[in-house]
Design a protein around this motif. Structure first.
Motif, mmCIF file in Angstrom:
data_model
loop_
_atom_site.group_PDB
_atom_site.id
_atom_site.type_symbol
_atom_site.label_atom_id
_atom_site.label_comp_id
_atom_site.label_asym_id
_atom_site.label_seq_id
_atom_site.Cartn_x
_atom_site.Cartn_y
_atom_site.Cartn_z
ATOM 1 N N MET A 241 13.016 5.279 -2.938
ATOM 2 C CA MET A 241 12.779 4.035 -3.671
ATOM 3 C C MET A 241 13.753 3.894 -4.828
ATOM 4 S SD MET A 241 8.608 3.904 -3.691
ATOM 5 C CE MET A 241 8.564 2.404 -4.678
ATOM 6 N N LEU A 242 14.006 4.992 -5.540
ATOM 7 C CA LEU A 242 14.918 4.946 -6.679
ATOM 8 C C LEU A 242 16.371 4.814 -6.236
ATOM 9 C CD1 LEU A 242 13.328 7.706 -8.951
ATOM 10 C CD2 LEU A 242 13.183 5.229 -9.251
ATOM 11 N N ARG A 243 16.765 5.574 -5.218
ATOM 12 C CA ARG A 243 18.163 5.576 -4.769
ATOM 13 C C ARG A 243 18.602 4.220 -4.246
ATOM 14 N NH1 ARG A 243 18.754 10.384 -0.617
ATOM 15 N NH2 ARG A 243 20.843 9.486 -0.377
ATOM 16 N N PHE A 244 17.709 3.555 -3.517
ATOM 17 C CA PHE A 244 18.090 2.322 -2.840
ATOM 18 C C PHE A 244 17.395 1.099 -3.434
ATOM 19 C CE2 PHE A 244 18.339 5.846 0.234
ATOM 20 C CZ PHE A 244 19.713 5.888 0.357
ATOM 21 N N ASP A 245 16.858 1.238 -4.657
ATOM 22 C CA ASP A 245 16.254 0.123 -5.389
ATOM 23 C C ASP A 245 15.215 -0.601 -4.538
ATOM 24 O OD1 ASP A 245 15.740 -1.565 -7.466
ATOM 25 O OD2 ASP A 245 17.437 -2.892 -7.088
ATOM 26 N N LEU A 246 14.198 0.139 -4.101
ATOM 27 C CA LEU A 246 13.134 -0.428 -3.284
ATOM 28 C C LEU A 246 11.861 -0.655 -4.084
ATOM 29 C CD1 LEU A 246 13.568 1.889 -0.161
ATOM 30 C CD2 LEU A 246 14.442 -0.430 -0.454
ATOM 31 N N THR A 247 11.986 -0.740 -5.391
ATOM 32 C CA THR A 247 10.795 -0.796 -6.245
ATOM 33 C C THR A 247 9.977 -2.068 -6.055
ATOM 34 O OG1 THR A 247 12.232 -1.616 -8.012
ATOM 35 C CG2 THR A 247 11.705 0.735 -8.012
ATOM 36 N N VAL A 248 10.575 -3.137 -5.531
ATOM 37 C CA VAL A 248 9.809 -4.361 -5.269
ATOM 38 C C VAL A 248 9.883 -4.726 -3.791
ATOM 39 C CG1 VAL A 248 10.099 -5.270 -7.598
ATOM 40 C CG2 VAL A 248 11.782 -5.844 -5.841
ATOM 41 N N ALA A 249 10.310 -3.778 -2.947
ATOM 42 C CA ALA A 249 10.433 -4.028 -1.513
ATOM 43 C C ALA A 249 9.182 -3.529 -0.791
ATOM 44 C CB ALA A 249 11.674 -3.324 -0.961
ATOM 45 N N PRO A 250 8.834 -4.125 0.351
ATOM 46 C CA PRO A 250 7.709 -3.606 1.146
ATOM 47 C C PRO A 250 8.019 -2.207 1.667
ATOM 48 C CG PRO A 250 8.299 -5.845 1.818
ATOM 49 C CD PRO A 250 9.383 -5.368 0.908
ATOM 50 N N ILE A 251 7.064 -1.298 1.516
ATOM 51 C CA ILE A 251 7.213 0.077 1.951
ATOM 52 C C ILE A 251 6.121 0.371 2.974
ATOM 53 C CG2 ILE A 251 7.291 2.495 1.250
ATOM 54 C CD1 ILE A 251 9.447 0.959 -0.128
ATOM 55 N N PHE A 252 6.502 0.856 4.165
ATOM 56 C CA PHE A 252 5.555 1.221 5.200
ATOM 57 C C PHE A 252 5.581 2.743 5.350
ATOM 58 C CE2 PHE A 252 7.020 -3.023 6.065
ATOM 59 C CZ PHE A 252 5.865 -3.712 6.421
ATOM 60 N N ILE A 253 4.429 3.374 5.215
ATOM 61 C CA ILE A 253 4.337 4.838 5.295
ATOM 62 C C ILE A 253 3.329 5.206 6.373
ATOM 63 C CG2 ILE A 253 3.860 6.957 4.034
ATOM 64 C CD1 ILE A 253 4.470 5.458 1.447
ATOM 65 N N ASP A 254 3.773 5.976 7.364
ATOM 66 C CA ASP A 254 2.905 6.382 8.471
ATOM 67 C C ASP A 254 2.483 7.826 8.249
ATOM 68 O OD1 ASP A 254 1.546 6.515 10.807
ATOM 69 O OD2 ASP A 254 3.282 6.556 12.122
ATOM 70 N N LEU A 255 1.233 8.020 7.890
ATOM 71 C CA LEU A 255 0.686 9.369 7.673
ATOM 72 C C LEU A 255 -0.559 9.537 8.538
ATOM 73 C CD1 LEU A 255 0.961 9.711 3.795
ATOM 74 C CD2 LEU A 255 2.360 10.860 5.504
ATOM 75 N N PRO A 256 -0.364 9.727 9.852
ATOM 76 C CA PRO A 256 -1.535 9.765 10.761
ATOM 77 C C PRO A 256 -2.493 10.906 10.472
ATOM 78 C CG PRO A 256 0.487 10.490 11.876
ATOM 79 C CD PRO A 256 0.909 9.915 10.557
ATOM 80 N N GLU A 257 -1.987 12.005 9.869
ATOM 81 C CA GLU A 257 -2.871 13.133 9.610
ATOM 82 C C GLU A 257 -3.908 12.825 8.546
ATOM 83 O OE1 GLU A 257 0.808 13.742 7.036
ATOM 84 O OE2 GLU A 257 0.292 12.991 9.022
ATOM 85 N N LEU A 258 -3.728 11.731 7.801
ATOM 86 C CA LEU A 258 -4.694 11.366 6.759
ATOM 87 C C LEU A 258 -5.798 10.465 7.290
ATOM 88 C CD1 LEU A 258 -2.352 10.646 3.710
ATOM 89 C CD2 LEU A 258 -3.521 12.758 4.327
ATOM 90 N N ALA A 259 -5.690 10.041 8.546
ATOM 91 C CA ALA A 259 -6.672 9.101 9.091
ATOM 92 C C ALA A 259 -8.033 9.770 9.254
ATOM 93 C CB ALA A 259 -6.179 8.592 10.446
#
Length: 253
Positions: free
Chosen positions: A235-253
């Motif tokens: 997020m910091l490197r590519f300035d994604l602080t206001v961009a939509p972020i999709f995170i797939d963490l199936p083990e947390l389901a």
């Protein structure tokens, strides 16, 4: 850019979906949306459909690595509602929500004609509104080490994550302001680790972290802490602080 609604019709691994992602009382788009369900219930397929719709619906966008498969011979239709941020809302007056449509399957040769406001907002990754990031589970397990480059933005390429360790060391060595932002984000994520310094590794540098048991290297971080670091650093490197972020963490389901 925030997602306000989602409609998916005809996808093989999903039932037909029609979701309103705005707060019930305020009507504003949600900052965080959590999709949960049992194994193989379609959580990843839903994320991939949204990502693919953005790539398919914007002329000239790179091809998405994951395309929704049709449940039968009919095409898959994905409609994603987006809220335009300021000043785009003033530049393109109209409804607060603009719907991006993408079609996959039988009628791919006749893509939906999406409006100029969305093409302008989502079609250029050199601008903040055009960036979008997806972290599949496999990508979260990729290495933190390797050559650091700023040449990759929110693409499907995995090699951009290999420079995370070098980037974190650079924050310390150059006393960059993003170091404080990263430490604050780590604290907000519940980690006790903080950036402490940098140590030479071969021809480069790697970060060290302070914690309850003194100063440690990357090898001492848990899988969860490494995942958090990878997301935050990207997020910091590519300035994604206001961009939509999709995170797939199936083990947390």
């Amino acid at each position: 850019m925030r997602i306000t609604s989602l409609r998916i019709l005809g996808a093989r691994r999903l039932p037909d979906i029609d979701l309103d992602l705005r707060h019930e009382r305020t009507g504003t788009p949600a900052d965080v949306v959590v999709v949960s369900g049992p194994l193989a219930s379609g959580k990843t397929a839903l994320l991939e459909a949204v990502f693919a719709a953005r790539q398919r619906g914007i002329p000239g966008a790179p091809r998405a690595p994951w395309l929704p498969a049709s449940r039968d011979d009919d095409p898959v239709k994905v409609q994603v509602g987006w809220s335009l941020p300021e000043p785009l809302a003033q530049e393109f007056p109209g409804d607060d929500e603009r719907v991006l449509e993408a079609i996959f399957g039988a009628h791919e040769g006749f893509p939906a004609e999406n409006e100029v406001a969305l093409i302008h907002a989502l079609g250029d990754e050199t601008r903040v509104t055009g960036r979008l990031e997806y972290f599949p589970a496999a990508r979260l397990r990729s290495t933190l080490d390797g050559a650091f480059t700023r040449s990759h933005r929110s693409s499907a390429s995995d090699d951009k994550y290999m420079g995370t360790a070098a980037f974190l060391a650079e924050l310390v060595l150059l006393a960059l302001p993003d170091r404080a932002r990263l430490d604050a984000a780590l604290a907000a994520a519940g980690s006790h680790k903080r950036l402490a310094g940098a140590q030479r590794v071969g021809a480069g540098f790697a970060p060290t972290f302070s914690g309850r048991h003194g100063e440690v290297g990357l090898h001492a971080l848990s899988h969860g802490e490494r995942d958090v670091l990878r997301v935050l650093a990207t997020m910091l490197r590519f300035d994604l602080t206001v961009a939509p972020i999709f995170i797939d963490l199936p083990e947390l389901a």
